[in-house]
Design a protein around this motif. Structure first.
Motif, mmCIF file in Angstrom:
data_model
loop_
_atom_site.group_PDB
_atom_site.id
_atom_site.type_symbol
_atom_site.label_atom_id
_atom_site.label_comp_id
_atom_site.label_asym_id
_atom_site.label_seq_id
_atom_site.Cartn_x
_atom_site.Cartn_y
_atom_site.Cartn_z
ATOM 1 N N PHE A 10 -4.246 8.827 -0.650
ATOM 2 C CA PHE A 10 -3.891 9.628 0.220
ATOM 3 C C PHE A 10 -2.636 10.540 -0.368
ATOM 4 N N GLY A 11 -2.828 10.702 -2.016
ATOM 5 C CA GLY A 11 -1.902 11.547 -2.562
ATOM 6 C C GLY A 11 -0.638 10.892 -2.984
ATOM 7 N N GLY A 12 -0.817 9.387 -2.812
ATOM 8 C CA GLY A 12 0.493 8.604 -3.331
ATOM 9 C C GLY A 12 0.571 7.912 -4.588
ATOM 10 N N ARG A 13 0.833 6.772 -4.500
ATOM 11 C CA ARG A 13 0.795 5.966 -5.800
ATOM 12 C C ARG A 13 0.000 4.622 -5.572
ATOM 13 N N LEU A 14 -0.160 3.869 -6.509
ATOM 14 C CA LEU A 14 -0.888 2.650 -6.774
ATOM 15 C C LEU A 14 0.245 1.658 -7.189
ATOM 16 N N THR A 15 0.550 0.576 -6.537
ATOM 17 C CA THR A 15 1.768 -0.417 -6.805
ATOM 18 C C THR A 15 1.290 -1.792 -6.910
ATOM 19 N N ALA A 16 1.859 -2.343 -7.755
ATOM 20 C CA ALA A 16 1.885 -3.815 -8.081
ATOM 21 C C ALA A 16 3.064 -4.683 -7.915
ATOM 22 N N LEU A 17 3.120 -6.037 -7.395
ATOM 23 C CA LEU A 17 4.221 -6.645 -6.955
ATOM 24 C C LEU A 17 4.183 -8.259 -7.519
ATOM 25 N N ASP B 248 0.916 -1.063 -0.014
ATOM 26 C CA ASP B 248 -0.062 -0.187 0.035
ATOM 27 C C ASP B 248 0.838 1.112 -0.066
ATOM 28 N N THR B 249 0.889 1.855 -1.200
ATOM 29 C CA THR B 249 1.751 2.947 -1.386
ATOM 30 C C THR B 249 1.053 4.469 -1.403
ATOM 31 N N GLY B 250 -0.107 4.265 -0.791
ATOM 32 C CA GLY B 250 -0.791 5.519 -0.503
ATOM 33 C C GLY B 250 -1.745 6.205 -1.637
ATOM 34 N N CYS B 251 -2.154 5.220 -2.505
ATOM 35 C CA CYS B 251 -3.183 5.714 -3.375
ATOM 36 C C CYS B 251 -4.508 5.956 -2.644
#
Length: 244
Positions: free
Chosen positions: A215-222, A210-213
């Protein structure tokens, strides 16, 4: 009110052969459909891939409806295994409990309801505007997904309990900020979302993506097997990933 029965929900979806495909988790989306679509474009899912979104599809962002529509569409091109998040659980609870509806609205649910308005001039957005297919999607989400090497769930876990015995409060509501849990008794890597941070956090036995999408952050996949990450800004702009 918690859907504790979801803790024991079993995976029954076996219609797509995933042998040889990638298994990729996606962190909390929170109503940011543009970011999700851009991330999917970056991943380029193939038919044999398994994509595991970790929940919180709704609330805080402007287009929860678009998020669920994009995931339903994605289900036709790969093996989609969506996990239930606490915000998604709040939306399900809001249908039958007016106090739960109030909690849902205050947690960003008003933005979710607004995304279902057929036109901006309609002031009162209601849960009755959510189509049946979207309720079916949310009801079909799993409490967790387990492979031979990994466990995927929304928030946290008890390291001493088998996944089928985990309480819903841990799987969907407990942050890892207070205390990172010990390695799970299965010895498997656990991949979670729920606890936002600007970076992917790798504790070796546990990875939080969870990289803060929202909350002004990013959406991440792994992709846990290779450590490959994909990342886009909340607005949908692509960024270089990076496992840390």
């Amino acid at each position: 009110m918690l859907h504790t029965d979801l803790g024991a929900r079993k995976l029954t979806k076996t219609s797509i052969d995933t042998d040889g495909g990638r298994t990729i988790a996606i962190g909390d989306i929170h109503g940011h459909a543009d970011a999700l679509r851009r991330l999917i474009d970056e991943i380029r899912p193939r038919r044999g891939d398994t994509i595991v979104p970790l929940g919180d599809y709704v609330n805080r962002g402007p287009d929860a409806r678009g998020v669920i529509e994009a995931l339903i569409e994605l289900d036709s091109s790969c093996h989609l295994v969506p996990v239930l998040g606490n915000h998604d659980e709040m939306m399900l609870d809001a249908r039958s409990d007016r106090y739960a509806l109030d909690r849902f609205r205050h947690a960003g649910g008003q933005q979710t309801l607004d995304s279902y308005r057929p036109q901006p001039s309609i002031i009162s957005a209601k849960l009755s505007l959510v189509p049946d297919s979207h309720w079916e999607f949310l009801n079909g989400c799993l409490a967790f997904y387990e492979t031979q090497t990994c466990v995927f769930t929304h928030a946290c876990y008890d390291p001493y309990l088998a996944m089928k015995d985990q309480p819903a409060s841990l799987l969907r509501w407990t942050s890892i900020d207070g205390a990172v849990p010990a390695p799970h008794c299965s010895g498997k890597l656990v991949v979670v979302g729920h606890t936002p941070n600007r970076i992917v956090r790798n504790y070796r036995h546990l990875i939080c993506i969870d990289t803060g999408c929202g909350f002004g952050g990013r959406l991440t996949a792994l992709e846990p097997a290779t450590g490959t990450t994909w990342s886009v800004e909340q607005s949908g702009t692509a960024q270089d990933g990076g496992l840390r």
